[in-house]
Scaffold this motif. Sequence first.
Motif, mmCIF file in Angstrom:
data_model
loop_
_atom_site.group_PDB
_atom_site.id
_atom_site.type_symbol
_atom_site.label_atom_id
_atom_site.label_comp_id
_atom_site.label_asym_id
_atom_site.label_seq_id
_atom_site.Cartn_x
_atom_site.Cartn_y
_atom_site.Cartn_z
ATOM 1 N N ALA A 76 -5.500 -5.169 52.195
ATOM 2 C CA ALA A 76 -5.607 -5.554 53.612
ATOM 3 C C ALA A 76 -6.510 -6.754 53.840
ATOM 4 N N GLY A 77 -6.580 -7.679 52.871
ATOM 5 C CA GLY A 77 -7.380 -8.874 53.055
ATOM 6 C C GLY A 77 -8.874 -8.653 52.992
ATOM 7 N N LEU A 78 -9.339 -7.475 52.521
ATOM 8 C CA LEU A 78 -10.767 -7.191 52.503
ATOM 9 C C LEU A 78 -11.513 -8.112 51.556
ATOM 10 N N GLY A 79 -10.875 -8.504 50.444
ATOM 11 C CA GLY A 79 -11.532 -9.408 49.511
ATOM 12 C C GLY A 79 -11.830 -10.753 50.142
ATOM 13 N N ALA A 80 -10.847 -11.319 50.849
ATOM 14 C CA ALA A 80 -11.050 -12.600 51.527
ATOM 15 C C ALA A 80 -12.090 -12.479 52.630
ATOM 16 N N HIS A 81 -12.070 -11.365 53.358
ATOM 17 C CA HIS A 81 -13.054 -11.171 54.424
ATOM 18 C C HIS A 81 -14.467 -11.073 53.852
ATOM 19 N N ALA A 82 -14.621 -10.383 52.712
ATOM 20 C CA ALA A 82 -15.941 -10.254 52.100
ATOM 21 C C ALA A 82 -16.472 -11.611 51.658
ATOM 22 N N VAL A 83 -15.611 -12.432 51.058
ATOM 23 C CA VAL A 83 -16.030 -13.770 50.642
ATOM 24 C C VAL A 83 -16.408 -14.612 51.860
ATOM 25 N N THR A 84 -15.629 -14.508 52.933
ATOM 26 C CA THR A 84 -15.908 -15.294 54.132
ATOM 27 C C THR A 84 -17.221 -14.871 54.777
ATOM 28 N N VAL A 85 -17.462 -13.553 54.872
ATOM 29 C CA VAL A 85 -18.734 -13.086 55.435
ATOM 30 C C VAL A 85 -19.902 -13.598 54.606
ATOM 31 N N ARG A 86 -19.761 -13.546 53.298
ATOM 32 C CA ARG A 86 -20.818 -14.047 52.410
ATOM 33 C C ARG A 86 -21.044 -15.535 52.643
ATOM 34 N N PHE A 87 -19.960 -16.295 52.793
ATOM 35 C CA PHE A 87 -20.088 -17.736 53.034
ATOM 36 C C PHE A 87 -20.784 -18.004 54.369
ATOM 37 N N LEU A 88 -20.401 -17.287 55.409
ATOM 38 C CA LEU A 88 -21.022 -17.481 56.717
ATOM 39 C C LEU A 88 -22.500 -17.117 56.688
ATOM 40 N N ARG A 89 -22.852 -16.076 55.945
ATOM 41 C CA ARG A 89 -24.254 -15.686 55.858
ATOM 42 C C ARG A 89 -25.093 -16.775 55.196
ATOM 43 N N THR A 90 -24.548 -17.404 54.157
ATOM 44 C CA THR A 90 -25.294 -18.481 53.506
ATOM 45 C C THR A 90 -25.409 -19.723 54.385
ATOM 46 N N ARG A 91 -24.541 -19.830 55.394
ATOM 47 C CA ARG A 91 -24.634 -20.955 56.330
ATOM 48 C C ARG A 91 -25.522 -20.624 57.521
ATOM 49 N N GLY A 92 -26.197 -19.490 57.493
ATOM 50 C CA GLY A 92 -27.134 -19.133 58.543
ATOM 51 C C GLY A 92 -26.550 -18.342 59.691
ATOM 52 N N VAL A 93 -25.318 -17.895 59.584
ATOM 53 C CA VAL A 93 -24.707 -17.090 60.641
ATOM 54 C C VAL A 93 -25.188 -15.653 60.490
ATOM 55 N N PRO A 94 -25.728 -15.033 61.542
ATOM 56 C CA PRO A 94 -26.176 -13.630 61.437
ATOM 57 C C PRO A 94 -25.029 -12.705 61.040
ATOM 58 N N LEU A 95 -25.395 -11.593 60.394
ATOM 59 C CA LEU A 95 -24.390 -10.671 59.877
ATOM 60 C C LEU A 95 -23.496 -10.137 60.990
ATOM 61 N N GLU A 96 -24.067 -9.809 62.141
ATOM 62 C CA GLU A 96 -23.264 -9.252 63.238
ATOM 63 C C GLU A 96 -22.236 -10.261 63.721
ATOM 64 N N ARG A 97 -22.637 -11.533 63.836
ATOM 65 C CA ARG A 97 -21.689 -12.558 64.288
ATOM 66 C C ARG A 97 -20.671 -12.892 63.213
ATOM 67 N N ALA A 98 -21.093 -12.856 61.939
ATOM 68 C CA ALA A 98 -20.141 -13.095 60.859
ATOM 69 C C ALA A 98 -19.076 -12.008 60.833
ATOM 70 N N THR A 99 -19.488 -10.757 61.021
ATOM 71 C CA THR A 99 -18.526 -9.660 61.068
ATOM 72 C C THR A 99 -17.634 -9.758 62.297
ATOM 73 N N ALA A 100 -18.214 -10.174 63.417
ATOM 74 C CA ALA A 100 -17.418 -10.339 64.635
ATOM 75 C C ALA A 100 -16.366 -11.428 64.457
ATOM 76 N N SER A 101 -16.682 -12.458 63.679
ATOM 77 C CA SER A 101 -15.699 -13.518 63.443
ATOM 78 C C SER A 101 -14.505 -12.997 62.660
ATOM 79 N N ILE A 102 -14.747 -12.017 61.762
ATOM 80 C CA ILE A 102 -13.636 -11.408 61.027
ATOM 81 C C ILE A 102 -12.720 -10.659 61.988
ATOM 82 N N ALA A 103 -13.325 -9.953 62.952
ATOM 83 C CA ALA A 103 -12.524 -9.238 63.945
ATOM 84 C C ALA A 103 -11.697 -10.209 64.783
ATOM 85 N N LEU A 104 -12.319 -11.312 65.215
ATOM 86 C CA LEU A 104 -11.595 -12.297 66.012
ATOM 87 C C LEU A 104 -10.488 -12.962 65.197
#
Length: 334
Positions: free
Chosen positions: A119-147
Amino acid sequence: MSSLSSLPSALPASGSEAPPGRPRPVLSAAGRPLRLALCLSPLLIAVIWGLTNRSLLLEGVARLAHAEPGWLLAGGGLTCLTWVVAACIRQGAVPDRLPPGLLLASQFAAGAANHALPAGLGAHAVTVRFLRTRGVPLERATASIALYSVAKSGAKTVVLVVFLLSSSAWRRLGELVPDGMVLVPVVVVVTLAGVTAAVVRPLRRPVTGLVRCALSDARVVHARPSRALALWGGATALPLVQAGVLACTGEALGLGLSWGDVLLAYLAAGTAGGAVPVPGGVAVDAALVFTLAAFGAPLAVATATVIGYRVLTDWLPLLPGALVLSAMIRAKVL
């Protein structure tokens, strides 16, 4: 957040105890068989299917060996375009400005991670990790996956409805629609999950926080025309580009279906097979073969077309994607 590459150093040596005063690490040797099983499950499922359909698989591979290289090259070009479109959707799902080159590389690397998780979880995990390293808070990074998921599913549904209304081939989809009783467990599970998240107190707070953050970011994103265009334009283009890869592969193999029928078959099979949480897209492939056959394609050619599609979109980019993923982890971009 520390890099994934630092995880091995945080683990105690085999047979040794964790240092006094330090918590025992979450990732232990006991979890290695599970991770290995997740990584090998797509290959195992594919091997089982191949053994049970040996003659059909061999005929499909033989047809693929004599395919027209020009159409396969066009399919490869469209495959590269899918990573660009995915990067556009990811950028449109967050208000923050992301570096285009690194974002594109992260989506290329995310394709390799998708072979281990459904269900695309691997790509979502990589994207969340990338957003976190760019300074995006975890809650907003996860919200971006939902959007991202809402936009992708919504746009794909709209495209499917448009094709259903504009094509007469939809009548042949009736035999592929599951019986209503099959859908009852799915509806029950989704309903129970929603009720549980609303009633159970430990789950209610993070879920409501995620929804609140997602709605806030959605308002910010849609207040910027460039972000909204990247989000919804990319979400609309992605299934069309992916279906274009399948159509090019079908042309290379003489599938005998129009591009409209192939696009409709891809959208319908993706919607049906995507509901089954199997890694590696195996359920989608099975649904796609039977959908193409229902539209009038010979079963062997349909099988060869789906094999060729997976070779272009998954197996050829797998090794380069894994290398890029490893390089980004070592460089602490992920």
